[in-house]
Write a protein that holds these residues in place. Structure first.
Motif, short mmCIF file in Angstrom:
data_model
loop_
_atom_site.label_atom_id
_atom_site.label_comp_id
_atom_site.label_asym_id
_atom_site.label_seq_id
_atom_site.Cartn_x
_atom_site.Cartn_y
_atom_site.Cartn_z
N SER A 17 0.83 -1.20 0.00
CA SER A 17 0.00 0.00 0.00
C SER A 17 0.86 1.26 0.00
N LEU A 18 0.30 2.31 -0.55
CA LEU A 18 0.90 3.63 -0.52
C LEU A 18 -0.22 4.66 -0.41
N ARG A 19 0.11 5.82 0.14
CA ARG A 19 -0.84 6.91 0.15
C ARG A 19 -0.20 8.13 -0.49
N LEU A 20 -0.81 8.58 -1.56
CA LEU A 20 -0.34 9.77 -2.25
C LEU A 20 -1.07 11.00 -1.72
N SER A 21 -0.36 12.11 -1.74
CA SER A 21 -0.94 13.37 -1.32
C SER A 21 -0.71 14.43 -2.39
N CYS A 22 -1.60 15.39 -2.42
CA CYS A 22 -1.48 16.49 -3.38
C CYS A 22 -1.87 17.78 -2.67
N ALA A 23 -0.92 18.68 -2.54
CA ALA A 23 -1.16 19.95 -1.86
C ALA A 23 -0.96 21.11 -2.82
N GLY A 24 -1.46 22.28 -2.44
CA GLY A 24 -1.20 23.48 -3.22
C GLY A 24 -2.42 24.16 -3.79
N ALA A 25 -3.61 23.57 -3.61
CA ALA A 25 -4.80 24.20 -4.16
C ALA A 25 -5.23 25.40 -3.34
N GLY A 26 -4.75 25.46 -2.10
CA GLY A 26 -5.01 26.65 -1.30
C GLY A 26 -6.47 26.87 -0.99
N ALA A 75 -8.47 19.61 6.67
CA ALA A 75 -7.60 20.21 7.69
C ALA A 75 -6.29 20.68 7.08
N GLN A 76 -5.84 19.97 6.05
CA GLN A 76 -4.56 20.32 5.42
C GLN A 76 -4.72 20.74 3.97
#
Length: 124
Positions: A17-26, A75-76
């Motif tokens: 398993s892996l969990r990908l994250s994507c940030a930056g949409a603000g 939250a993030q």
């Protein structure tokens, strides 16, 4: 301008398993649909999963349905992709994208901002 940044990729064994994250949409995170796509070596980019403005509105490629789950972490302000029971054929660079509208879509032309990608490699 929105700059999306993916993280969480890596090398995992078959069945892992892996969990990908994507940030930056603000501050616009949560207002538009977001999606995950992938591109394997020598292949075209393909749709993986998408989520609409409503968290209940999700769609998946048949190849990942029941193994992957897309979600939003408010939250993030981060988009997640939980990937379970990974297979060697899941090996690809994975990209997140922000859509033009509020409904989840399968076509990459429905998305206006893209991240640079994170590599997922599944060994057999």
């Amino acid at each position: 301008q929105v700059q999306l940044v993916e993280s969480g990729g890596g090398l995992v064994q078959d069945g892992g398993s892996l969990r990908l994250s994507c940030a930056g949409a603000g501050r616009i995170f949560g207002s538009y649909a977001m999606g995950w796509f992938r591109r394997a070596p020598g292949k075209e980019r393909e749709f993986v999963a998408a989520i609409g403005r409503s968290d209940f509105d999700t769609i998946y490629a048949d190849s990942v349905k029941d193994r992957f789950k897309i979600s939003k972490d408010y939250a993030q302000n981060t988009l997640r992709l939980q990937m379970n029971s990974l297979k060697p054929e899941d090996t690809a660079a994975y990209y997140c994208a922000l859509g033009f509208g509020s409904l989840p879509k399968r076509g990459d032309y429905e998305y206006r901002y893209w991240g640079q990608g994170t590599q997922v490699t599944v060994s057999s």
